[in-house]
Write a protein that holds these residues in place. Structure first.
Motif, PDB file in Angstrom:
ATOM      1  N   UNK A 244      77.959  31.038  44.235  1.00  0.00           N
ATOM      2  CA  UNK A 244      77.569  30.181  43.114  1.00  0.00           C
ATOM      3  C   UNK A 244      78.292  30.614  41.845  1.00  0.00           C
ATOM      4  N   UNK A 245      78.461  31.929  41.705  1.00  0.00           N
ATOM      5  CA  UNK A 245      79.167  32.463  40.541  1.00  0.00           C
ATOM      6  C   UNK A 245      80.615  31.989  40.498  1.00  0.00           C
ATOM      7  N   UNK A 246      81.244  31.931  41.665  1.00  0.00           N
ATOM      8  CA  UNK A 246      82.631  31.467  41.717  1.00  0.00           C
ATOM      9  C   UNK A 246      82.728  30.021  41.245  1.00  0.00           C
ATOM     10  N   UNK A 247      81.794  29.206  41.745  1.00  0.00           N
ATOM     11  CA  UNK A 247      81.830  27.788  41.375  1.00  0.00           C
ATOM     12  C   UNK A 247      81.566  27.608  39.883  1.00  0.00           C
ATOM     13  N   UNK A 248      80.660  28.442  39.361  1.00  0.00           N
ATOM     14  CA  UNK A 248      80.344  28.347  37.936  1.00  0.00           C
ATOM     15  C   UNK A 248      81.574  28.716  37.095  1.00  0.00           C
ATOM     16  N   UNK A 249      82.269  29.769  37.548  1.00  0.00           N
ATOM     17  CA  UNK A 249      83.469  30.196  36.810  1.00  0.00           C
ATOM     18  C   UNK A 249      84.505  29.075  36.770  1.00  0.00           C
ATOM     19  N   UNK A 250      84.622  28.402  37.913  1.00  0.00           N
ATOM     20  CA  UNK A 250      85.567  27.291  38.021  1.00  0.00           C
ATOM     21  C   UNK A 250      85.220  26.195  37.015  1.00  0.00           C
ATOM     22  N   UNK A 251      83.929  25.877  36.974  1.00  0.00           N
ATOM     23  CA  UNK A 251      83.465  24.794  36.109  1.00  0.00           C
ATOM     24  C   UNK A 251      83.653  25.161  34.646  1.00  0.00           C
ATOM     25  N   UNK A 252      83.245  26.381  34.310  1.00  0.00           N
ATOM     26  CA  UNK A 252      83.329  26.803  32.911  1.00  0.00           C
ATOM     27  C   UNK A 252      84.760  26.820  32.405  1.00  0.00           C
ATOM     28  N   UNK A 253      85.688  27.182  33.299  1.00  0.00           N
ATOM     29  CA  UNK A 253      87.091  27.243  32.877  1.00  0.00           C
ATOM     30  C   UNK A 253      87.739  25.868  32.873  1.00  0.00           C
ATOM     31  N   UNK A 254      86.985  24.869  33.332  1.00  0.00           N
ATOM     32  CA  UNK A 254      87.520  23.511  33.336  1.00  0.00           C
ATOM     33  C   UNK A 254      88.592  23.280  34.374  1.00  0.00           C
ATOM     34  N   UNK A 255      88.563  24.066  35.455  1.00  0.00           N
ATOM     35  CA  UNK A 255      89.554  23.879  36.524  1.00  0.00           C
ATOM     36  C   UNK A 255      89.140  22.673  37.363  1.00  0.00           C
ATOM     37  N   UNK A 256      90.102  21.778  37.579  1.00  0.00           N
ATOM     38  CA  UNK A 256      89.805  20.601  38.402  1.00  0.00           C
ATOM     39  C   UNK A 256      89.523  21.052  39.832  1.00  0.00           C
TER      40      UNK A 256
ATOM     41  N   UNK B 160      72.750  37.588  48.507  1.00  0.00           N
ATOM     42  CA  UNK B 160      73.730  38.126  47.549  1.00  0.00           C
ATOM     43  C   UNK B 160      75.057  37.377  47.645  1.00  0.00           C
ATOM     44  N   UNK B 161      75.437  37.055  48.916  1.00  0.00           N
ATOM     45  CA  UNK B 161      76.697  36.320  49.098  1.00  0.00           C
ATOM     46  C   UNK B 161      76.605  34.926  48.489  1.00  0.00           C
ATOM     47  N   UNK B 162      75.415  34.319  48.628  1.00  0.00           N
ATOM     48  CA  UNK B 162      75.257  32.969  48.094  1.00  0.00           C
ATOM     49  C   UNK B 162      75.332  32.996  46.569  1.00  0.00           C
ATOM     50  N   UNK B 163      74.729  34.030  45.974  1.00  0.00           N
ATOM     51  CA  UNK B 163      74.781  34.172  44.514  1.00  0.00           C
ATOM     52  C   UNK B 163      76.238  34.348  44.067  1.00  0.00           C
TER      53      UNK B 163
ATOM     54  N   UNK C 185      88.085  44.975  36.254  1.00  0.00           N
ATOM     55  CA  UNK C 185      87.249  43.936  35.643  1.00  0.00           C
ATOM     56  C   UNK C 185      87.692  42.553  36.097  1.00  0.00           C
ATOM     57  N   UNK C 186      89.005  42.372  36.191  1.00  0.00           N
ATOM     58  CA  UNK C 186      89.533  41.077  36.627  1.00  0.00           C
ATOM     59  C   UNK C 186      89.150  40.809  38.082  1.00  0.00           C
ATOM     60  N   UNK C 187      89.265  41.847  38.908  1.00  0.00           N
ATOM     61  CA  UNK C 187      89.098  41.645  40.344  1.00  0.00           C
ATOM     62  C   UNK C 187      87.637  41.676  40.783  1.00  0.00           C
ATOM     63  N   UNK C 188      86.762  42.195  39.946  1.00  0.00           N
ATOM     64  CA  UNK C 188      85.336  42.066  40.219  1.00  0.00           C
ATOM     65  C   UNK C 188      84.706  43.277  40.878  1.00  0.00           C
ATOM     66  N   UNK C 189      83.370  43.236  40.930  1.00  0.00           N
ATOM     67  CA  UNK C 189      82.587  44.395  41.369  1.00  0.00           C
ATOM     68  C   UNK C 189      82.805  44.697  42.848  1.00  0.00           C
TER      69      UNK C 189
ATOM     70  N   UNK D 191      88.642  32.402  40.760  1.00  0.00           N
ATOM     71  CA  UNK D 191      87.822  33.141  39.784  1.00  0.00           C
ATOM     72  C   UNK D 191      88.603  34.322  39.208  1.00  0.00           C
ATOM     73  N   UNK D 192      89.335  35.028  40.072  1.00  0.00           N
ATOM     74  CA  UNK D 192      90.095  36.186  39.589  1.00  0.00           C
ATOM     75  C   UNK D 192      91.237  35.752  38.669  1.00  0.00           C
ATOM     76  N   UNK D 193      91.859  34.621  38.996  1.00  0.00           N
ATOM     77  CA  UNK D 193      92.933  34.132  38.119  1.00  0.00           C
ATOM     78  C   UNK D 193      92.384  33.728  36.757  1.00  0.00           C
ATOM     79  N   UNK D 194      91.212  33.112  36.783  1.00  0.00           N
ATOM     80  CA  UNK D 194      90.576  32.725  35.508  1.00  0.00           C
ATOM     81  C   UNK D 194      90.296  33.968  34.673  1.00  0.00           C
ATOM     82  N   UNK D 195      89.750  35.001  35.345  1.00  0.00           N
ATOM     83  CA  UNK D 195      89.433  36.245  34.628  1.00  0.00           C
ATOM     84  C   UNK D 195      90.694  36.898  34.077  1.00  0.00           C
ATOM     85  N   UNK D 196      91.819  36.701  34.776  1.00  0.00           N
ATOM     86  CA  UNK D 196      93.076  37.284  34.313  1.00  0.00           C
ATOM     87  C   UNK D 196      93.727  36.441  33.225  1.00  0.00           C
ATOM     88  N   UNK D 197      93.118  35.306  32.905  1.00  0.00           N
ATOM     89  CA  UNK D 197      93.604  34.508  31.785  1.00  0.00           C
ATOM     90  C   UNK D 197      94.581  33.407  32.155  1.00  0.00           C
TER      91      UNK D 197
END
Lengths: 458, 367
Positions: free
Chosen positions: A209-221, A203-206, A55-59, A167-173
């Protein structure tokens, strides 16, 4: 000595797919791999990954499970924890010298598939040799193999892996402290002309975009357009410094992961003296191949990222294509029938590449480091010393080796090779193709003398 | 193509021989230009084992022994000159040079060679055969297979890559021009001299030295020279850095000041310069027999190069019989002889006296 029709070096996606397909076609196949389990770098430790780690490392990581299972069931011989340290031609075959941990042994194969993947481009910035500084890939290995995550890390450089790791580090907490993109501020604008073609690979572009969104949501500079990057620390890394649009930044951290994209692992194809061409947009040497991925050395094929960076999905397709081609050459009727369909899928999968290559082109400051920056870590050779030796008449990396011991240490240029080529080209004002690359000699990695003494004399 | 004008000496080849002669000619006040080939051309200068070695030179005749004696005697002053010009230390270390014998047959063959050369009566050559016990007093770590050795206080080693770089740098400090990645394509008579051309340059000179290693035959043939060089593959193993354990030099194994150990070297038919498993394994076995403790050391690479060997192993220094001013210099001993190349050879090329040994080093012996 056991004889095979095909020896596959590397059990990543390309190697596993090729071995599975070649076995299905009835060929005798052996796979050699340095790791203890199949998967390569991208699917490292895939067979032991818990649902939680998946789950942390992704699909995309989880896709490796089926590939590994298929490979295990294929019937191909498999030697894990095995280093191929030399390969020679003899009487129309290849003799392969293997180090298995319990001495050397020798096998023979009619054809070779080099599926040794990619390696991270060196990122010679001031301070990159300090303890606490690793590559992004090394940090990701910790995550895959041990579930370990670095505390207070800055990820710096450029490339999809940098964002994926974040993204994976964020998912790992344990979110990284910051992501710092080194290089021009207008990366996206430079890449935009390639976007329409890349849409075929949406699919790669999506995913991106998901990676960038994860970054933003986690508040990573997330810093873009950084230049003058260096790492502060005496004894160990304690902070990174850089500038954006003239403004100086300093971020404290205990860990720095550097990444500036990946390049085809050159060691084995270079040792086999395959011809290589400079790929200007990948900024890397790529083995010259025909449309079936056979190199300039007859009987030596290359698949996966080693044939030019294309990612895991392409690696699988290339591996299958090579297996079918070799089966056809071995007289299996109809083996090539599926190749056109594979080619179409390869083309579609590659559509996103020009966009990514433009978006994540390596930053000039790591290709042309400041004079005091170390380039060869083993022998502690600076960029300035290399410039001086080139000015004094060393035309390329091999003469630099003789003059400066650059690339002569335990790593034998595995780390600094691409950096040395880039620096020679820039100092001489010639292309990288003309600057050239280190000659690679056996053993491919250091081995005890007793083990080398051990092989049977012919 | 850019015309570089004229020079008093043009050298085809920027290896150990070409650069040593270049340094010598420059210090005589001559203007010199050297052309060198590309990064991956066959370069014996990069594959040298780095011995300063006299005890086994001269099996064919006295002159090679005499020439080697001259070179070894001149080495300390030569080293000082390189250091003063460039700050580079070439690491000359003589006092104990051994060739280990791993069987009685090897010992006997070696003994005959050493005796023959001793018969020439050079005062500085003190080479002699010593038995196992005496070897062990010098080298406590030898294995049970070592039956004896030849031993000379005159022999030893240097840092051959530092020598290569030191020569190239000294050459440039003295004002020599070096054009790299410029293999010589042609040497054509022009007036009272020769025009030398490369992919990008051309230059005129009354004197051209062909010191192009394995490229020598092709360049020298039009000037009445027989083929003077053949390639012979030599392989070397290099270990990781180890604690200093070996302060004397053996012909097949020596430890560099930085700690790495060089193990050499094979003599094989040389159609290519790739390291081979059989060569690697042969060297590893012999090293482990000579020094059992080294079996645990890790080998970081094998190295193969093609020696520039003449058919009888002795050097060639000669002027063209048909074209005065065209010279050939070729030897596989570019390290030991570097000081003699910088001195008497360069002197002769620039119009000085021909060293007496050179009568025996004519290319005509191969016609």
């Amino acid at each position: 000595m056991k004889q095979y029709q095909l020896a596959v070096i590397g059990a990543g996606p390309a190697g596993m797919a090729a071995a599975t397909e070649a076995s299905r076609q009835g060929l005798s196949v052996i796979v050699l791999d340095e790791q203890a389990q199949p998967g390569g770098q991208i699917y490292r430790a895939i067979e032991q990954a818990s649902p939680q780690r998946l789950a942390v490392l992704g699909a995309d990581y989880a896709k490796g499970s089926a590939l590994a299972a298929g490979f295990r069931a294929s019937g191909a011989d498999y030697l894990p924890s095995t280093l191929l340290w030399n390969a020679e031609r003899k009487d129309g075959h290849f003799l392969l010298d293997l180090s298995t941990g319990a001495g050397s042994r020798r096998i023979s194969a009619s054809r070779l598939l080099v599926a040794t993947g990619a390696v991270e481009r060196p990122v010679p910035v001031p301070g990159w040799t300090l303890p606490g500084v690793t590559t992004a890939g090394a940090l990701q290995i910790l995550l895959k193999a041990h579930g370990g995550v670095a505390q207070s890390a800055v990820l710096a450089g450029a490339g999809p892996l940098l964002l994926l790791l974040a993204q994976q580090m964020i998912a790992a907490g344990v979110a990284p402290r910051a992501v710092v993109e080194i290089g021009p501020a207008n990366r996206l604008r430079r890449a935009l002309p390639f976007l329409p073609r890349a849409l075929a690979g949406w699919r790669y572009l999506v995913k991106g975009a998901g990676m960038l969104r994860a970054l933003r949501q986690a508040g990573v500079a997330w810093y873009q357009g950084a230049s003058g990057f260096w790492i502060e620390g005496s004894g160990e890394a304690t902070a990174v410094h850089f500038e954006i649009a003239g403004e100086a930044h300093r971020i404290e951290c205990s860990q720095v992961a550097l990444h500036m994209g990946v390049v085809p692992n050159p060691q084995l194809t270079r040792m086999l003296r395959c011809e290589h061409d400079w790929h200007p947009t990948q900024q890397a040497f790529v083995p010259r191949t025909d449309v079936f991925f056979e190199t300039s050395e007859a009987g030596v094929f290359v698949a996966g990222d080693g044939a030019g960076i294309g990612g895991a999905a392409s690696a699988v397709l290339r591996g299958q294509l090579v297996a079918l081609r070799i089966a056809a050459l071995e007289g299996v009727r109809g083996a090539e029938a599926r190749i056109p369909a594979i080619r179409r899928r390869l083309k579609r999968d590659a559509a996103v590449r020009p966009f990514l290559e433009a978006l994540y082109a390596p930053a000039e400051e790591v290709l042309n480091p400041t004079d005091t920056t170390l380039v060869c870590r083993c022998e502690e050779v600076t960029a300035g010393a290399i410039r001086q030796a080139v000015a004094g008449g060393a035309p390329g990396p091999n003469q630099l080796k003789a003059f400066l011991r650059c690339g002569m240490g335990p790593c034998q240029g595995r780390t600094c090779g691409p950096a040395v080529t880039a620096l020679v080209a820039r100092t001489r004002g010639v292309s990288e193709a003309e600057a050239g690359y280190f000659r690679v000699r056996p053993p491919l990695k250091p081995l005890p003398l007793s083990e080398l003494a051990d092989i049977a004399e012919d | 193509m850019e015309d570089l004008g004229t020079r008093e000496l043009v050298i085809a080849g920027g290896g150990l021989v070409g650069m040593a002669v270049g340094v010598g000619a420059l210090s005589l006040g001559a203007s010199v230009l050297a052309f060198d080939a590309g990064d991956t051309s066959l370069r014996a200068s990069r594959g040298n084992f780095g011995l300063i070695w006299g005890q086994s030179k001269g099996a064919r005749g006295r002159d090679y022994a005499a020439w080697t004696q001259r070179a070894i005697a001149a080495w300390p002053a030569f080293q000082d000159e390189i250091r003063e010009l460039t700050g580079i230390d070439t690491g000359l270390r003589t006092g104990a040079g051994l060739h280990l014998c791993l069987s009685e047959e090897e010992f006997d063959a070696r003994s005959r060679l050493i005796q023959k050369i001793a018969g020439y009566g050079f005062p500085d050559n003190d080479a002699r055969m010593i038995r196992r016990d005496e070897v062990r007093s010098l080298l406590p770590g030898i294995g049970p297979d070592v039956v004896g050795a030849s031993f000379s206080t005159q022999d030893g080693d240097c840092h051959s890559l530092a020598l290569y770089r030191g020569l190239a740098e000294a050459y440039s400090r003295l004002g020599g021009a070096l054009k790299t990645a410029q293999p010589v394509l042609g040497i054509t008579p022009s007036g009272s001299g020769y025009r030398v051309t490369t992919p990008e340059f051309s230059v005129w000179s009354p004197r051209v030295l062909i010191a192009a290693g394995l490229g020598t035959n092709a360049l020298a043939r039009p000037f009445g020279f027989p083929d003077v060089v053949i390639g012979q593959r030599g392989q070397i193993l290099v270990t990781e850095r180890l604690q200093p354990f070996l302060d004397v030099v053996t012909s097949g194994l020596r430890q560099l000041p930085e700690g790495t150990v060089l193990i050499g070297d094979t003599k094989e038919e040389g159609e290519h310069d790739r390291a081979t498993s059989s060569g690697i394994s042969y060297l590893a076995r012999r090293a482990a027999r000579a020094f059992p403790a080294i079996a645990h050391a890790r080998v970081v690479r094998a190295w193969a190069a093609l020696r520039v060997l003449t058919p009888d192993g002795d050097p060639v220094y000669d002027e063209s019989p048909t074209h005065p001013g065209i010279f050939v210099a070729s030897t596989h001993s570019g390290v030991t002889l570097a000081s003699a190349h910088r001195g008497p050879l360069a002197h002769w090329l620039m119009g000085g006296q021909r060293p007496p040994e050179f009568a025996a080093f004519s290319a005509r012996r191969f016609t």
